[in-house]
Design a protein around this motif. Structure first.
Motif, PDB file in Angstrom:
ATOM      1  N   LEU A  75      -5.537  15.713 -11.881  1.00  0.00           N
ATOM      2  CA  LEU A  75      -4.428  16.405 -12.548  1.00  0.00           C
ATOM      3  C   LEU A  75      -4.853  16.866 -13.941  1.00  0.00           C
ATOM      4  CD1 LEU A  75      -1.493  17.289 -12.854  1.00  0.00           C
ATOM      5  CD2 LEU A  75      -0.911  14.926 -13.473  1.00  0.00           C
ATOM      6  N   GLN A  76      -5.551  15.997 -14.669  1.00  0.00           N
ATOM      7  CA  GLN A  76      -5.996  16.358 -16.012  1.00  0.00           C
ATOM      8  C   GLN A  76      -6.981  17.522 -15.963  1.00  0.00           C
ATOM      9  OE1 GLN A  76      -4.754  15.012 -18.970  1.00  0.00           O
ATOM     10  NE2 GLN A  76      -5.820  16.843 -19.707  1.00  0.00           N
ATOM     11  N   ALA A  77      -7.847  17.545 -14.966  1.00  0.00           N
ATOM     12  CA  ALA A  77      -8.806  18.645 -14.841  1.00  0.00           C
ATOM     13  C   ALA A  77      -8.081  19.959 -14.597  1.00  0.00           C
ATOM     14  CB  ALA A  77      -9.780  18.361 -13.700  1.00  0.00           C
ATOM     15  N   ALA A  78      -7.046  19.928 -13.763  1.00  0.00           N
ATOM     16  CA  ALA A  78      -6.267  21.154 -13.502  1.00  0.00           C
ATOM     17  C   ALA A  78      -5.541  21.602 -14.758  1.00  0.00           C
ATOM     18  CB  ALA A  78      -5.277  20.900 -12.366  1.00  0.00           C
ATOM     19  N   VAL A  79      -4.965  20.661 -15.503  1.00  0.00           N
ATOM     20  CA  VAL A  79      -4.254  20.998 -16.750  1.00  0.00           C
ATOM     21  C   VAL A  79      -5.225  21.575 -17.774  1.00  0.00           C
ATOM     22  CG1 VAL A  79      -2.993  20.016 -18.711  1.00  0.00           C
ATOM     23  CG2 VAL A  79      -2.395  19.334 -16.375  1.00  0.00           C
ATOM     24  N   LEU A  91       0.820  -1.220   0.000  1.00  0.00           N
ATOM     25  CA  LEU A  91       0.000   0.000   0.000  1.00  0.00           C
ATOM     26  C   LEU A  91       0.850   1.265   0.000  1.00  0.00           C
ATOM     27  CD1 LEU A  91      -2.632  -1.139   2.659  1.00  0.00           C
ATOM     28  CD2 LEU A  91      -3.009  -0.928   0.196  1.00  0.00           C
ATOM     29  N   THR A  92       2.143   1.146  -0.254  1.00  0.00           N
ATOM     30  CA  THR A  92       3.023   2.313  -0.253  1.00  0.00           C
ATOM     31  C   THR A  92       2.501   3.379  -1.222  1.00  0.00           C
ATOM     32  OG1 THR A  92       4.970   1.006   0.327  1.00  0.00           O
ATOM     33  CG2 THR A  92       5.363   3.119  -0.749  1.00  0.00           C
ATOM     34  N   GLY A  93       2.439   4.594  -0.745  1.00  0.00           N
ATOM     35  CA  GLY A  93       1.922   5.708  -1.532  1.00  0.00           C
ATOM     36  C   GLY A  93       0.478   6.014  -1.224  1.00  0.00           C
ATOM     37  N   SER A  94      -0.246   5.035  -0.704  1.00  0.00           N
ATOM     38  CA  SER A  94      -1.658   5.228  -0.402  1.00  0.00           C
ATOM     39  C   SER A  94      -1.847   5.705   1.030  1.00  0.00           C
ATOM     40  CB  SER A  94      -2.424   3.912  -0.599  1.00  0.00           C
ATOM     41  OG  SER A  94      -3.743   4.018  -0.092  1.00  0.00           O
ATOM     42  N   PRO A  95      -2.741   6.662   1.252  1.00  0.00           N
ATOM     43  CA  PRO A  95      -3.051   7.069   2.630  1.00  0.00           C
ATOM     44  C   PRO A  95      -3.612   5.915   3.456  1.00  0.00           C
ATOM     45  CG  PRO A  95      -3.974   8.622   1.037  1.00  0.00           C
ATOM     46  CD  PRO A  95      -3.498   7.445   0.265  1.00  0.00           C
ATOM     47  N   THR A  96      -4.092   4.868   2.799  1.00  0.00           N
ATOM     48  CA  THR A  96      -4.686   3.733   3.505  1.00  0.00           C
ATOM     49  C   THR A  96      -3.664   3.031   4.388  1.00  0.00           C
ATOM     50  OG1 THR A  96      -6.172   3.447   1.630  1.00  0.00           O
ATOM     51  CG2 THR A  96      -6.056   1.638   3.195  1.00  0.00           C
ATOM     52  N   LYS A  97      -2.404   3.048   3.986  1.00  0.00           N
ATOM     53  CA  LYS A  97      -1.375   2.414   4.806  1.00  0.00           C
ATOM     54  C   LYS A  97      -1.298   3.090   6.172  1.00  0.00           C
ATOM     55  CE  LYS A  97       3.551   1.184   4.885  1.00  0.00           C
ATOM     56  NZ  LYS A  97       4.834   1.208   4.126  1.00  0.00           N
ATOM     57  N   ALA A  98      -1.264   4.413   6.190  1.00  0.00           N
ATOM     58  CA  ALA A  98      -1.221   5.138   7.461  1.00  0.00           C
ATOM     59  C   ALA A  98      -2.518   4.942   8.238  1.00  0.00           C
ATOM     60  CB  ALA A  98      -0.970   6.625   7.197  1.00  0.00           C
ATOM     61  N   GLU A  99      -3.653   4.880   7.529  1.00  0.00           N
ATOM     62  CA  GLU A  99      -4.932   4.657   8.196  1.00  0.00           C
ATOM     63  C   GLU A  99      -4.954   3.302   8.890  1.00  0.00           C
ATOM     64  OE1 GLU A  99      -8.219   5.152   5.522  1.00  0.00           O
ATOM     65  OE2 GLU A  99      -7.423   7.030   4.718  1.00  0.00           O
ATOM     66  N   ALA A 100      -4.415   2.282   8.232  1.00  0.00           N
ATOM     67  CA  ALA A 100      -4.379   0.950   8.830  1.00  0.00           C
ATOM     68  C   ALA A 100      -3.498   0.940  10.074  1.00  0.00           C
ATOM     69  CB  ALA A 100      -3.882  -0.073   7.810  1.00  0.00           C
ATOM     70  N   LEU A 101      -2.355   1.592  10.000  1.00  0.00           N
ATOM     71  CA  LEU A 101      -1.456   1.645  11.156  1.00  0.00           C
ATOM     72  C   LEU A 101      -2.094   2.428  12.300  1.00  0.00           C
ATOM     73  CD1 LEU A 101       1.924   2.278   9.287  1.00  0.00           C
ATOM     74  CD2 LEU A 101       1.217   0.168  10.436  1.00  0.00           C
ATOM     75  N   GLU A 102      -2.789   3.506  11.964  1.00  0.00           N
ATOM     76  CA  GLU A 102      -3.466   4.305  12.993  1.00  0.00           C
ATOM     77  C   GLU A 102      -4.597   3.503  13.634  1.00  0.00           C
ATOM     78  OE1 GLU A 102      -5.858   8.578  13.422  1.00  0.00           O
ATOM     79  OE2 GLU A 102      -4.897   8.027  11.539  1.00  0.00           O
ATOM     80  N   ASP A 130       0.679  20.647  -9.309  1.00  0.00           N
ATOM     81  CA  ASP A 130       1.884  20.140  -8.642  1.00  0.00           C
ATOM     82  C   ASP A 130       1.535  19.229  -7.470  1.00  0.00           C
ATOM     83  OD1 ASP A 130       3.477  21.513 -10.411  1.00  0.00           O
ATOM     84  OD2 ASP A 130       3.860  23.211  -9.055  1.00  0.00           O
ATOM     85  N   TYR A 131       0.456  19.561  -6.780  1.00  0.00           N
ATOM     86  CA  TYR A 131       0.035  18.732  -5.651  1.00  0.00           C
ATOM     87  C   TYR A 131      -0.347  17.327  -6.122  1.00  0.00           C
ATOM     88  CZ  TYR A 131      -3.142  16.808  -2.137  1.00  0.00           C
ATOM     89  OH  TYR A 131      -3.776  15.970  -1.256  1.00  0.00           O
ATOM     90  N   PHE A 132      -1.139  17.244  -7.178  1.00  0.00           N
ATOM     91  CA  PHE A 132      -1.546  15.923  -7.657  1.00  0.00           C
ATOM     92  C   PHE A 132      -0.374  15.160  -8.269  1.00  0.00           C
ATOM     93  CE2 PHE A 132      -5.716  18.173  -7.753  1.00  0.00           C
ATOM     94  CZ  PHE A 132      -6.319  17.399  -6.768  1.00  0.00           C
ATOM     95  N   LYS A 133       0.547  15.863  -8.894  1.00  0.00           N
ATOM     96  CA  LYS A 133       1.760  15.195  -9.392  1.00  0.00           C
ATOM     97  C   LYS A 133       2.563  14.607  -8.238  1.00  0.00           C
ATOM     98  CE  LYS A 133       2.402  18.146 -13.481  1.00  0.00           C
ATOM     99  NZ  LYS A 133       3.243  19.241 -14.071  1.00  0.00           N
ATOM    100  N   SER A 134       2.669  15.359  -7.145  1.00  0.00           N
ATOM    101  CA  SER A 134       3.453  14.878  -6.002  1.00  0.00           C
ATOM    102  C   SER A 134       2.788  13.660  -5.358  1.00  0.00           C
ATOM    103  CB  SER A 134       3.625  15.992  -4.967  1.00  0.00           C
ATOM    104  OG  SER A 134       2.393  16.325  -4.343  1.00  0.00           O
ATOM    105  N   ARG A 135       1.459  13.638  -5.315  1.00  0.00           N
ATOM    106  CA  ARG A 135       0.780  12.479  -4.748  1.00  0.00           C
ATOM    107  C   ARG A 135       0.964  11.255  -5.630  1.00  0.00           C
ATOM    108  NH1 ARG A 135      -4.861  13.324  -1.575  1.00  0.00           N
ATOM    109  NH2 ARG A 135      -4.640  11.049  -1.650  1.00  0.00           N
TER     110      ARG A 135
END
Length: 512
Positions: free
Chosen positions: A485-489, A208-219, A438-443
């Protein structure tokens, strides 16, 4: 098999006893995924010794050997879950139990509820009497439930898990033995035969690396640990528990790993009933989940009626087809953590984007006031729903534009206006959209794989089941992020002058 002696014995079954009335019984040594591997250590610790390394070894040994596969003798004695329910008050119904093979050959097949005959929308598939439904009202009584929940330290799920652990100690003497045996068999696995990430190893969570779900599971796992640490306090506060179990202090009777497995098993099958009292709102319903499959586009729900919990189907079924129920408006991240599956047609799937006004901004208080006036907060959560990414971006823009206002006179104009629109210059609009892009690219960059690589992985029929559901989840997240990201572009491309450079913004909003 001749079950007439058993039937004679069960003509008038004793009602399930509340936790406050259960005697201390000798401990069964039968292994089970939640509990049995701790039972031998409980028997050895009657002098209230703390858990030793030997008990930890037993826990690990129980997990290595997998779930407790019920012996043939036990099957013959009790029959399957549905037979036990019929003997104890379940009226004739229109469902049967079937099984599908587990991905792991070491584990027994997954049972599921299927139509035993052709059904039409509106048919009552089954009606489980309240005597066969486990609720806090039944197992603890109103007085004790109020006492427990008033502490605000233990959830309903934890109370139900604790009750089932104490019941499991009785082995076959427990009224609920056939139901607990079925939960053992399921091992907290959902309809895809995968356990919740709460029970995954550290290396498996890396799927699940990259997904917020990994942190949610640990929490969530940390939250379960906190509840476990409160078990003894609540046990002492509930006088009825103390009187009946003076030597069975929960954290000494049940190691944390066993409690966590029980908690996850209860989480995977608990039903949230509507229009009932607090003590009945969370219920364990035999024939309910996880034997019923969840579906996001289904409207059928288990509902409380006079003296029972029933299921009215919302669609036609052919005999033998798996019956589905609605899982509520849950995103795939919740479905995976709660039930161990991902629904690829989930209309409720969503991402969370959290933005905040910059507290260093000299005009922060004014901006916060304007945001609140328009239904937003200084730290605002935006939900991005699958298929509605452009709408989500358009919802974010007024909030972000507000953060970019820097001229005091412009801020006064915003304050005096009644709408959410901030008039910004072309260079500021470009800056807002660039920040979003840039935010969506970073995610997207946080994930170790690309969408095309995910598709290749999912095309492999031999893919590890846990990796499969994890890949399904991150793929759905990437699709939503890519659409954002496409919507922002696209909005950048619609700007009238592409030669305009983004304006500097010393107090731009902050994405969390």
């Amino acid at each position: 098999m001749d079950i007439s002696p058993l039937r004679r014995h069960c003509i008038s079954p004793p009602p399930p006893r509340p936790l406050s009335a259960l005697p201390r019984l000798s401990v069964s040594l039968r292994r089970s995924p939640w509990l049995a591997s701790s039972f031998l250590s409980i028997h050895r610790r009657r002098n209230l010794c703390c858990a030793s390394s030997s008990s930890e070894t037993l826990v690990e040994e129980g997990r290595r050997h997998g779930e407790a596969i019920v012996s043939k003798k036990g099957d013959e004695e009790f029959g399957d879950l549905k037979s036990w329910m019929h003997r104890n008050g379940l009226p004739p119904c229109k469902v049967m139990l079937k099984e599908r093979p587990s991905h792991d050959k070491k584990h027994s097949p997954i049972h599921y509820v299927a139509a035993s005959e052709d059904l039409q929308a509106g048919d009552v598939a089954f009606s489980v009497p309240n005597s066969l439904v486990v609720t806090l009202e039944r197992v603890l009584g109103n007085e004790t439930i109020a006492e427990l929940l008033a502490t605000n330290k233990l959830s309903e799920l934890a109370c139900l898990a604790l009750y089932l652990m104490y019941e499991k100690k009785q082995g076959k003497k427990s009224f609920w033995y056939p139901y607990i045996r079925e939960l053992d068999r399921q091992r907290g696995r959902g309809q895809m035969a995968v356990e919740s990430p709460l029970l995954w190893s550290e290396s498996e969570l890396d799927y699940l690396t990259g997904s917020p779900t990994k942190a949610e599971a640990l929490e969530r796992a940390e939250g379960i640990k906190r509840e476990y640490n409160e078990l003894d306090t609540v046990w002492f506060m509930a006088g009825s528990l103390f009187q009946q179990y003076p030597y069975d202090i929960p954290t000494e009777a049940f190691p944390f790993e066993i409690f966590k497995q029980a908690f996850v098993a209860v989480q995977s099958c608990v039903v949230h009933l509507q229009k009932v009292s607090l003590a009945r709102r969370f219920a364990l319903v035999p024939l309910g989940p996880p034997l019923l499959a969840y579906r996001s586009n289904c409207k059928a729900m288990l509902t409380a009626v006079d003296g029972a919990v029933q299921l009215v189907v919302d669609r036609a079924y052919k005999a033998g087809e798996s019956i589905v129920v609605w899982c509520g408006p849950q995103p795939n991240s919740k479905l995976l953590i709660n039930y161990g599956f991902v629904d690829e047609d989930n209309a409720y799937d969503r991402l969370v984007v959290e933005a905040a006004l910059n507290t260093d901004d000299p005009q922060y208080q004014d901006k916060r006031m304007v945001a609140q006036r328009n239904g937003k907060l200084s730290i605002q959560t935006f939900h991005v729903y699958a298929g509605k990414e452009r709408e989500a971006i358009l919802d974010m823009l007024p909030y972000l534009r507000l953060g970019y206002v820097s001229d005091p006179s412009e801020m006064q104009s915003v304050i005096s206006s009644q709408g959410p629109i901030c008039l910004v210059s072309p260079c500021m609009e470009r800056a807002v959209l660039d920040q979003l892009a840039d935010y969506f690219k970073s995610r997207l960059a946080r994930y170790p794989t690309t969408l095309s690589e995910d598709e290749s992985l999912l095309a492999d029929p031999t893919l590890n089941p846990k990796k499969r559901v994890a890949t399904q989840l991150v793929r759905s997240e990437k699709k939503m992020l890519t659409a954002c990201l496409q919507a922002a572009v696209d909005l950048i491309d619609q700007l009238p002058d592409h030669t305009v450079s983004p304006c500097p913004a010393p107090y731009a909003p902050i994405f969390k």
